[in-house]
Design a protein around this motif. Structure first.
Motif, PDB file in Angstrom:
ATOM      1  N   PRO A 229       0.817  -1.142   0.193  1.00  0.00           N
ATOM      2  CA  PRO A 229      -0.041  -0.192   0.066  1.00  0.00           C
ATOM      3  C   PRO A 229       0.733   1.091   0.121  1.00  0.00           C
ATOM      4  N   ASP A 230       0.396   2.340  -0.878  1.00  0.00           N
ATOM      5  CA  ASP A 230       1.339   3.588  -0.981  1.00  0.00           C
ATOM      6  C   ASP A 230       2.663   3.418  -1.537  1.00  0.00           C
ATOM      7  N   VAL A 231       3.056   2.380  -2.015  1.00  0.00           N
ATOM      8  CA  VAL A 231       4.208   2.322  -2.786  1.00  0.00           C
ATOM      9  C   VAL A 231       4.338   1.470  -3.840  1.00  0.00           C
ATOM     10  N   LEU A 232       4.805   2.158  -5.133  1.00  0.00           N
ATOM     11  CA  LEU A 232       4.661   1.829  -6.469  1.00  0.00           C
ATOM     12  C   LEU A 232       6.001   1.505  -6.808  1.00  0.00           C
ATOM     13  N   SER A 233       6.360   0.477  -7.667  1.00  0.00           N
ATOM     14  CA  SER A 233       7.634   0.155  -8.299  1.00  0.00           C
ATOM     15  C   SER A 233       7.571   0.350  -9.816  1.00  0.00           C
ATOM     16  N   LEU A 234       8.142   1.353 -10.501  1.00  0.00           N
ATOM     17  CA  LEU A 234       8.149   1.881 -11.652  1.00  0.00           C
ATOM     18  C   LEU A 234       9.393   1.359 -12.579  1.00  0.00           C
ATOM     19  N   LEU A 235       9.196   0.759 -13.791  1.00  0.00           N
ATOM     20  CA  LEU A 235      10.315   0.845 -14.560  1.00  0.00           C
ATOM     21  C   LEU A 235      10.100   1.666 -15.618  1.00  0.00           C
ATOM     22  N   VAL A 236      10.541   2.887 -16.031  1.00  0.00           N
ATOM     23  CA  VAL A 236      10.357   3.721 -16.845  1.00  0.00           C
ATOM     24  C   VAL A 236      11.548   3.799 -17.901  1.00  0.00           C
ATOM     25  N   GLU A 237      11.404   3.418 -19.037  1.00  0.00           N
ATOM     26  CA  GLU A 237      12.215   3.582 -20.257  1.00  0.00           C
ATOM     27  C   GLU A 237      13.840   2.848 -19.705  1.00  0.00           C
ATOM     28  N   GLY A 238      13.624   1.794 -18.900  1.00  0.00           N
ATOM     29  CA  GLY A 238      14.937   1.119 -18.466  1.00  0.00           C
ATOM     30  C   GLY A 238      15.242   1.449 -17.121  1.00  0.00           C
ATOM     31  N   ARG A 239      14.833   2.522 -16.660  1.00  0.00           N
ATOM     32  CA  ARG A 239      15.248   2.917 -15.265  1.00  0.00           C
ATOM     33  C   ARG A 239      14.150   2.665 -14.112  1.00  0.00           C
ATOM     34  N   SER A 240      14.674   2.047 -12.993  1.00  0.00           N
ATOM     35  CA  SER A 240      13.739   1.690 -12.094  1.00  0.00           C
ATOM     36  C   SER A 240      13.520   2.635 -11.060  1.00  0.00           C
ATOM     37  N   TYR A 241      12.302   2.809 -10.439  1.00  0.00           N
ATOM     38  CA  TYR A 241      11.949   3.929  -9.459  1.00  0.00           C
ATOM     39  C   TYR A 241      11.059   3.415  -8.488  1.00  0.00           C
ATOM     40  N   GLU A 242      11.127   3.757  -7.081  1.00  0.00           N
ATOM     41  CA  GLU A 242      10.414   3.390  -6.260  1.00  0.00           C
ATOM     42  C   GLU A 242       9.545   4.617  -5.723  1.00  0.00           C
ATOM     43  N   ILE A 243       8.270   4.628  -5.808  1.00  0.00           N
ATOM     44  CA  ILE A 243       7.172   5.918  -5.572  1.00  0.00           C
ATOM     45  C   ILE A 243       6.701   5.702  -4.220  1.00  0.00           C
ATOM     46  N   LYS A 244       6.822   6.445  -3.221  1.00  0.00           N
ATOM     47  CA  LYS A 244       6.066   6.288  -2.020  1.00  0.00           C
ATOM     48  C   LYS A 244       5.007   7.480  -2.036  1.00  0.00           C
ATOM     49  N   ARG A 245       3.699   7.150  -1.736  1.00  0.00           N
ATOM     50  CA  ARG A 245       2.862   8.232  -1.619  1.00  0.00           C
ATOM     51  C   ARG A 245       2.477   8.644  -0.071  1.00  0.00           C
ATOM     52  N   GLU A 246       2.436   9.945   0.187  1.00  0.00           N
ATOM     53  CA  GLU A 246       2.085  10.691   1.531  1.00  0.00           C
ATOM     54  C   GLU A 246       1.051  11.321   1.194  1.00  0.00           C
ATOM     55  N   GLN A 247      -0.081  11.054   1.759  1.00  0.00           N
ATOM     56  CA  GLN A 247      -1.272  11.783   1.556  1.00  0.00           C
ATOM     57  C   GLN A 247      -1.754  12.278   3.056  1.00  0.00           C
ATOM     58  N   THR A 248      -2.027  13.551   3.024  1.00  0.00           N
ATOM     59  CA  THR A 248      -2.817  14.185   4.434  1.00  0.00           C
ATOM     60  C   THR A 248      -3.830  14.524   3.751  1.00  0.00           C
ATOM     61  N   ARG A 249      -4.661  15.173   4.831  1.00  0.00           N
ATOM     62  CA  ARG A 249      -6.188  15.741   4.583  1.00  0.00           C
ATOM     63  C   ARG A 249      -6.225  16.785   3.439  1.00  0.00           C
ATOM     64  N   THR A 250      -5.286  17.398   3.135  1.00  0.00           N
ATOM     65  CA  THR A 250      -5.398  18.540   1.990  1.00  0.00           C
ATOM     66  C   THR A 250      -4.108  18.266   0.924  1.00  0.00           C
ATOM     67  N   ASP A 251      -3.161  17.583   1.264  1.00  0.00           N
ATOM     68  CA  ASP A 251      -2.096  17.556   0.224  1.00  0.00           C
ATOM     69  C   ASP A 251      -1.636  16.212  -0.221  1.00  0.00           C
ATOM     70  N   LEU A 252      -0.991  16.139  -1.288  1.00  0.00           N
ATOM     71  CA  LEU A 252      -0.564  14.733  -1.736  1.00  0.00           C
ATOM     72  C   LEU A 252       0.908  15.032  -2.185  1.00  0.00           C
ATOM     73  N   HIS A 253       1.792  14.197  -1.465  1.00  0.00           N
ATOM     74  CA  HIS A 253       3.478  14.226  -1.865  1.00  0.00           C
ATOM     75  C   HIS A 253       3.677  12.916  -2.120  1.00  0.00           C
ATOM     76  N   LEU A 254       4.630  12.811  -3.372  1.00  0.00           N
ATOM     77  CA  LEU A 254       5.289  11.435  -3.836  1.00  0.00           C
ATOM     78  C   LEU A 254       6.503  11.660  -3.454  1.00  0.00           C
ATOM     79  N   TRP A 255       7.339  10.704  -2.759  1.00  0.00           N
ATOM     80  CA  TRP A 255       8.726  10.497  -2.696  1.00  0.00           C
ATOM     81  C   TRP A 255       9.423   9.580  -3.845  1.00  0.00           C
ATOM     82  N   VAL A 256      10.361  10.179  -4.351  1.00  0.00           N
ATOM     83  CA  VAL A 256      11.163   9.436  -5.296  1.00  0.00           C
ATOM     84  C   VAL A 256      12.643   9.316  -4.733  1.00  0.00           C
ATOM     85  N   GLY A 257      12.890   8.091  -4.186  1.00  0.00           N
ATOM     86  CA  GLY A 257      14.162   8.226  -3.492  1.00  0.00           C
ATOM     87  C   GLY A 257      14.053   9.136  -2.228  1.00  0.00           C
TER      88      GLY A 257
END
Length: 155
Positions: A42-70
């Protein structure tokens, strides 16, 4: 699916289409990108974008959405234009928390509504001082006010 995405103030148009084998066809601002995505927990997505790997973590508050990439944090706003059209009912009485955005940076010099009081659409909520000018920020919709500051501000 078409989305309007704002990342740290920069707007993008994102078009997603599920392809064969779980690979997503993605067009970002008109440029085609191949993306393979897996929700690892939950809230963690593993992406392979054009051969590069990324781990995206979602941080959701009542009013804001933040994504952590590394170790980098990005403020993100995601809009689906189709759902915006369907939600418009003309009353301006949407439920849930909403951001009150100020068109300029400044300092709150006066709060015009009491905590937990009813606020009508177009009613002044706060006065912001920017460049030695005071600007009244109005409510975009009917709502209940929330506590803006820890203590009342006197002008």
């Amino acid at each position: 699916m078409v989305y309007e995405v704002t990342v740290d103030g920069t707007q993008h148009r994102l078009e997603l289409e599920r392809g064969e084998g779980g690979v997503w066809k993605c067009r970002l601002d008109g440029r085609e990108i191949m993306v393979d995505a897996v929700l690892v927990r939950p809230d963690v997505l593993s992406l392979l974008v054009e051969g590069r790997s990324y781990e995206i973590k979602r941080e959701q508050t009542r009013t804001d959405l933040h994504l952590w990439v590394g170790s980098k944090r990005f403020e993100v706003e995601l809009r689906d234009p189709r759902s915006l059209r369907s939600r418009r009912d003309g009353t301006g009485d949407a439920s849930g928390p909403r951001k009150l955005l100020c068109p300029m940076p400044g300092k709150i010099v006066r709060v015009l509504v009491a905590e937990k009081s009813a606020v009508e659409a177009g009613e002044g909520i706060v006065v912001v001082e920017a460049m030695k000018m005071q600007n009244e920020i109005k409510s975009p919709r009917r709502a209940w006010s929330r506590k803006f500051l820890r203590s009342p501000v006197q002008a």
